[in-house]
Design an enzyme around this catalytic site. Structure first.
Site, short mmCIF file in Angstrom:
data_model
loop_
_atom_site.label_atom_id
_atom_site.label_comp_id
_atom_site.label_asym_id
_atom_site.label_seq_id
_atom_site.Cartn_x
_atom_site.Cartn_y
_atom_site.Cartn_z
N ARG A 97 -22.26 -0.70 -16.47
CA ARG A 97 -21.38 -1.96 -16.76
C ARG A 97 -20.73 -2.40 -15.41
NH1 ARG A 97 -17.32 -3.09 -15.12
NH2 ARG A 97 -16.08 -1.06 -15.88
N GLY A 137 -17.20 -8.78 -1.70
CA GLY A 137 -16.45 -8.16 -0.81
C GLY A 137 -14.94 -8.65 -0.61
N SER A 145 -4.44 -3.69 -2.87
CA SER A 145 -3.79 -4.57 -4.02
C SER A 145 -3.12 -5.62 -3.39
CB SER A 145 -2.47 -3.45 -4.38
OG SER A 145 -2.89 -2.47 -5.00
N TRP A 169 -14.97 -0.10 -0.18
CA TRP A 169 -15.16 0.24 -1.79
C TRP A 169 -16.01 -0.93 -2.28
CZ3 TRP A 169 -14.19 4.96 -2.82
CH2 TRP A 169 -13.35 5.74 -1.99
N LEU A 247 -12.16 -12.15 -10.23
CA LEU A 247 -11.53 -11.04 -10.95
C LEU A 247 -11.22 -11.37 -12.30
CD1 LEU A 247 -9.50 -9.52 -7.66
CD2 LEU A 247 -11.59 -8.82 -8.59
N ALA A 250 -14.03 -10.79 -14.30
CA ALA A 250 -14.44 -9.28 -14.38
C ALA A 250 -13.63 -8.27 -15.17
CB ALA A 250 -14.79 -8.86 -12.91
N GLN A 287 -5.01 20.24 -38.82
CA GLN A 287 -4.41 18.91 -38.76
C GLN A 287 -4.32 18.32 -37.36
OE1 GLN A 287 -0.62 19.46 -40.99
NE2 GLN A 287 -1.34 19.35 -42.63
N GLU A 371 -10.40 -3.46 -9.57
CA GLU A 371 -10.12 -4.88 -10.18
C GLU A 371 -8.53 -4.97 -10.73
OE1 GLU A 371 -12.37 -7.06 -11.08
OE2 GLU A 371 -14.49 -5.99 -10.50
C1 LIG Z 1 -15.53 2.94 -7.33
C2 LIG Z 1 -14.80 1.62 -6.68
C3 LIG Z 1 -15.26 0.44 -6.68
C4 LIG Z 1 -15.06 -0.57 -6.19
N1 LIG Z 1 -15.53 -1.83 -6.07
C5 LIG Z 1 -15.08 -2.65 -5.36
C6 LIG Z 1 -15.96 -3.99 -5.00
O1 LIG Z 1 -17.10 -4.40 -5.47
N2 LIG Z 1 -15.20 -5.11 -4.21
C7 LIG Z 1 -14.07 -5.00 -3.90
O2 LIG Z 1 -13.56 -6.01 -3.12
N3 LIG Z 1 -13.37 -3.93 -4.31
C8 LIG Z 1 -13.90 -2.87 -4.89
N4 LIG Z 1 -12.99 -1.76 -5.20
C9 LIG Z 1 -11.74 -1.63 -4.67
C10 LIG Z 1 -10.67 -1.68 -5.73
O3 LIG Z 1 -10.30 -2.93 -6.39
C11 LIG Z 1 -9.21 -1.17 -4.91
O4 LIG Z 1 -9.25 0.30 -4.79
C12 LIG Z 1 -7.86 -1.61 -5.69
O5 LIG Z 1 -7.81 -2.98 -5.55
C13 LIG Z 1 -6.83 -0.92 -5.11
O6 LIG Z 1 -6.60 -0.96 -3.82
P1 LIG Z 1 -6.45 0.51 -3.01
O7 LIG Z 1 -7.35 1.36 -3.23
O8 LIG Z 1 -6.37 0.09 -1.45
O9 LIG Z 1 -5.17 1.03 -3.48
P2 LIG Z 1 -3.55 0.59 -2.73
O10 LIG Z 1 -3.36 -0.93 -2.92
O11 LIG Z 1 -3.30 1.35 -1.54
O12 LIG Z 1 -2.49 1.27 -4.07
C14 LIG Z 1 -2.34 2.68 -3.90
C15 LIG Z 1 -1.45 2.90 -4.98
O13 LIG Z 1 -0.06 2.06 -4.80
C16 LIG Z 1 0.29 1.15 -6.04
N5 LIG Z 1 0.86 0.16 -5.45
C17 LIG Z 1 0.39 -0.82 -4.48
N6 LIG Z 1 1.11 -1.85 -4.32
C18 LIG Z 1 1.92 -1.74 -5.07
C19 LIG Z 1 3.29 -2.37 -5.44
N7 LIG Z 1 3.36 -3.59 -4.94
N8 LIG Z 1 4.32 -1.88 -6.28
C20 LIG Z 1 4.00 -0.84 -6.89
N9 LIG Z 1 3.04 0.00 -6.75
C21 LIG Z 1 1.79 -0.49 -5.67
C22 LIG Z 1 -1.20 1.07 -6.70
O14 LIG Z 1 -1.04 0.68 -7.96
C23 LIG Z 1 -1.80 2.34 -6.40
O15 LIG Z 1 -1.37 3.20 -7.53
C24 LIG Z 1 -13.63 -0.59 -5.85
C25 LIG Z 1 -12.93 0.74 -5.89
C26 LIG Z 1 -13.35 1.75 -6.57
C27 LIG Z 1 -12.76 3.31 -6.53
#
Ligand SMILES: Cc1cc2nc3c(=O)[nH]c(=O)nc-3n(C[C@H](O)[C@H](O)[C@H](O)COP(=O)(O)OP(=O)(O)OC[C@H]3O[C@@H](n4cnc5c(N)ncnc54)[C@H](O)[C@@H]3O)c2cc1C
Length: 392
Positions: A97, A137, A145, A169, A247, A250, A287, A371
């Site tokens: 998916r 990307g 985030s 990622w 997004l 998606a 149950q 996402e």
């Molecule tokens: C398998 C996989 C495939 C992916 N594919 C793509 C792709 O094709 N293209 C692409 O562009 N990205 C992709 N991503 C990236 C994905 O969108 C990001 O991992 C996601 O947006 C979160 O960013 P981060 O991992 O940097 O976490 P961070 O932003 O560092 O967040 C870490 C934690 O802090 C929390 N947090 C962050 N900010 C706040 C806030 N203001 N208040 C409260 N809590 C907060 C978050 O909820 C999370 O729990 C992919 C990720 C994975 C794991």
């Protein structure tokens, strides 16, 4: 006598709300997933390998860019059909998916919506057929985030742009023929551009050893003075709303897709509970196990209704980003909880690759993060309710 699992797929008769054409599309994808995904997916996940050959088959089925008009190679279907396709694909595996979601909502959608006529004609038919693979990307090592902080930059050099930066990622990046990349221009505006495989200075190394989405290939995008021809910029969008619109599309698909993973876990657990005997009875007769099954089906049904209503709103172009956030967050979390409960019903067998549950559970740990994370979607709802943004 107990085996009612198949009927329970649609406990609230949502099928009555679908058109005949929707049911035909769903059944063709369901049949394909049963024939082509189910038999190979456990092995692919164990081997940490994306079954790339499935892309062209999905293209033939109309599962890549289903809502893109036929003149550009899409299937010209509506949003409800897109959702139903995502459910069936994720019943197979979230990796399959994900590949279809990225290709459809994050690559074809921006080229169709923000691209020039030349870009549409050049890329969309090949992306729709699966002959060409695309990736998206946005995320960077320091900005997940908070994508607005991105460091990737384009500089106008007169005849071309020069792109520098990196993305992390990125689903399908190591095998992608093109990448829709978001980077800031000299004035700080986010722009979308199409980066093509083989452009000097552009590499896409794989990110290995994931415990989640093991049948999906993930990697980086690294840009070191990449010359981007001016005709590769998406002319009709600037600002963060470009990637956010992609997004939205998606995330909508994910809200349907997660229901598919949940259904696969639920049916596996129900069938197992009816067959597995302890203390002289099927464990389904106890149950505590009935409570788990009943609650799972209740939550799945609520998720299905949410997705269906969102599909109606999307068809009328009335779904708000906050509504999409709520559905994505609720349904992915629901699927993860269903996977965890199902795993328990299978006892020790639940951790094996003889059953799909552990694979779905591990996959959903990515789906709940990508996402937009579970937390961020909650804060989007909070901001919508109160008018106060709590995440910036
Ligand atoms: C398998 C996989 C495939 C992916 N594919 C793509 C792709 O094709 N293209 C692409 O562009 N990205 C992709 N991503 C990236 C994905 O969108 C990001 O991992 C996601 O947006 C979160 O960013 P981060 O991992 O940097 O976490 P961070 O932003 O560092 O967040 C870490 C934690 O802090 C929390 N947090 C962050 N900010 C706040 C806030 N203001 N208040 C409260 N809590 C907060 C978050 O909820 C999370 O729990 C992919 C990720 C994975 C794991």
């Amino acid at each position: 006598m107990y085996n009612k699992s198949y009927q329970a797929v649609d406990y609230f008769n949502i099928d009555d709300l679908l058109g005949e054409d929707h049911k035909i599309i769903r059944s063709s994808i369901r049949d394909w997933v049963n024939r082509r995904v189910k038999p190979i997916i456990e092995k692919a996940a164990l081997e940490h390998r994306f079954p790339q050959g499935l892309m062209q088959e999905m293209g033939e089925l109309g599962a890549l860019g289903p809502y893109i008009p036929e003149q550009y190679g899409g299937a010209g279907l509506d949003q409800m059909a897109y959702g139903l396709i995502m459910t069936e694909l994720e019943r197979g595996d979230s990796a399959i998916r994900s590949a279809a979601s990225v290709q459809s909502s994050l690559v074809m959608y921006p080229i169709y919506t923000f691209g020039s006529e030349e870009q549409r004609k050049k890329f969309l038919p090949k992306l729709a057929s699966g002959e060409m693979i695309g990736c998206f990307g946005l995320t960077e090592p320091g900005y997940g985030s908070d994508p607005g902080g991105m460091l990737s930059r384009i500089q106008d050099k007169g005849g071309h742009y020069l792109l520098n930066g990196s993305k992390m990622w990125i689903t399908n990046s190591p095998i992608a023929d093109i990448a829709v990349v978001w980077a800031k221009d000299e004035s700080g505006k986010v722009r979308g551009l199409i980066v093509e495989k083989g452009m000097p200075g552009f590499t896409a190394p794989e990110t290995k050893d994931k415990w989640s989405l093991r049948a999906s290939i993930t990697g980086e995008l690294v840009f070191d003075d990449v010359r981007i021809p001016k005709e590769n910029i998406l002319p009709n969008i600037s600002g963060l709303k470009g990637p956010l619109k992609c997004l939205n599309s998606a995330r909508y698909g994910i809200s349907w897709g997660a229901v598919g993973a949940a259904l696969d876990c639920y049916h596996t657990a129900l069938d197992y509970a009816l067959e597995r005997k302890q203390f002289g009875k099927p464990i389904a007769a106890f149950q505590l196990q009935q409570k788990k099954l009943a609650e799972m089906l209740t939550e799945i049904t609520k998720g299905q209704l949410l997705a269906w209503r969102l599909g109606m709103l999307r068809n009328e172009d009335k779904a708000s980003p906050a509504q999409i956030s709520m559905a994505k967050r609720n349904n992915v979390n629901m699927a993860l909880q269903v996977a965890r409960e199902s795993r328990q019903i299978l006892g020790a067998m639940g951790i094996t690759a003889d059953f799909p549950i552990m694979r779905h559970m591990m996959n959903l740990e990515s789906v709940i993060t990508y996402e937009g994370t579970h937390d961020i979607h909650l804060l989007i709802t909070g901001a919508d309710i109160t008018g106060i943004q709590a995440f910036e």
